[in-house]
Scaffold this active site. Sequence first.
Site, mmCIF file in Angstrom:
data_model
loop_
_atom_site.group_PDB
_atom_site.id
_atom_site.type_symbol
_atom_site.label_atom_id
_atom_site.label_comp_id
_atom_site.label_asym_id
_atom_site.label_seq_id
_atom_site.Cartn_x
_atom_site.Cartn_y
_atom_site.Cartn_z
ATOM 1 N N CYS A 43 27.196 32.197 46.492
ATOM 2 C CA CYS A 43 28.654 32.246 46.326
ATOM 3 C C CYS A 43 29.051 31.113 45.391
ATOM 4 C CB CYS A 43 29.341 32.101 47.679
ATOM 5 S SG CYS A 43 31.147 32.010 47.552
ATOM 6 N N HIS B 136 26.141 42.553 40.550
ATOM 7 C CA HIS B 136 27.500 42.713 40.037
ATOM 8 C C HIS B 136 27.592 43.930 39.133
ATOM 9 C CE1 HIS B 136 29.069 38.830 41.455
ATOM 10 N NE2 HIS B 136 27.823 38.431 41.276
ATOM 11 N N GLU C 166 34.722 42.234 46.453
ATOM 12 C CA GLU C 166 33.458 41.594 46.812
ATOM 13 C C GLU C 166 32.714 42.395 47.865
ATOM 14 O OE1 GLU C 166 32.599 37.462 47.144
ATOM 15 O OE2 GLU C 166 34.652 36.912 46.591
ATOM 16 N N CYS D 57 35.984 35.135 42.505
ATOM 17 C CA CYS D 57 34.553 35.219 42.801
ATOM 18 C C CYS D 57 33.824 34.440 41.724
ATOM 19 C CB CYS D 57 34.098 36.677 42.832
ATOM 20 S SG CYS D 57 32.320 36.888 43.094
ATOM 21 N N GLY E 43 30.983 36.359 40.281
ATOM 22 C CA GLY E 43 31.615 37.459 39.547
ATOM 23 C C GLY E 43 32.170 37.014 38.209
#
Length: 287
Positions: free
Chosen positions: A74, A166, A215, A224, A227
């Site tokens: 994360c 992703h 997410e 994110c 992301g």
Amino acid sequence: MHFVKMHGCGNDYIFVDCFREGEDHDWPRLAKEISDRHWGIGSDGLILVMPPHSGDADFRMRMFNSDGSEGEMCGNGIRCFARYVFEHGLTRKTHLEVETLAGMIRPDLILRDGSVTAVRVDMGVPSLRREDIPMQGEPGSSALGETLLVKGKPYTFGAVSMGNPHCVIFVEDVAGVPLAEIGPVIENLPMFPRRTNVEFVQVLGRELLRMRVWERGAGITMACGTGACASAVASHKMGFTGNHTQVVADGGTLEVEWAGNGRVYLTGPAEKICTGVFTRWKEDQKS
């Protein structure tokens, strides 16, 4: 159980210090309980501060989404993690090496007058290979500029691994995307055997992207970090932007650099919201 709630650009997590609380808990269940915005504290997930397995690392981070599933990494969470361990006296280092399921991640604290103002993270080398994402298709090939058909509408996308999967979809108007409707559909497409995070991205300039996120395991979030990195990588590979990009999420702006050494660097804020003691978990265990 003592906790600290923190956020990076509105992407909020509950932090638990396992040096203090121990490691022997039902973390998936606790993540669901503690993340509930009505019956719990409310967050996008749970992050654990843990001793490392390796002598080369300073700490180990585990991250659980609000649905109880465990994520590999994360980007917003690791910045908050770095600030947490520094401000709670677990280290005096400003350069850290943190074990994650995505490998070793290296955050650097940016200080002003002894206080943390931002964190820059070496997010590692991205991969576009289908087997690394993972994604169905010919091993060794990439999925850049391909078309995905969702509910009868075509979307141009690129798939990127930042240690987690992703699907970056480029649109002309990100505000008009029915994110809650199509985000979960794309997350659970069979072509992504471990599910996927979904980013909808609008190119605003050679150094500017606007991003909205669905997410994996958490739904719509304010930002994110991985992301943002995946969006910048896909955008650069598809010729939309250079190697230094500002990514504007719903909760704030993140800075992404895809450096000449092939590594991606993410810079952004890490803020503390509150501290407290979570008791409902203990009450549930007795019942």
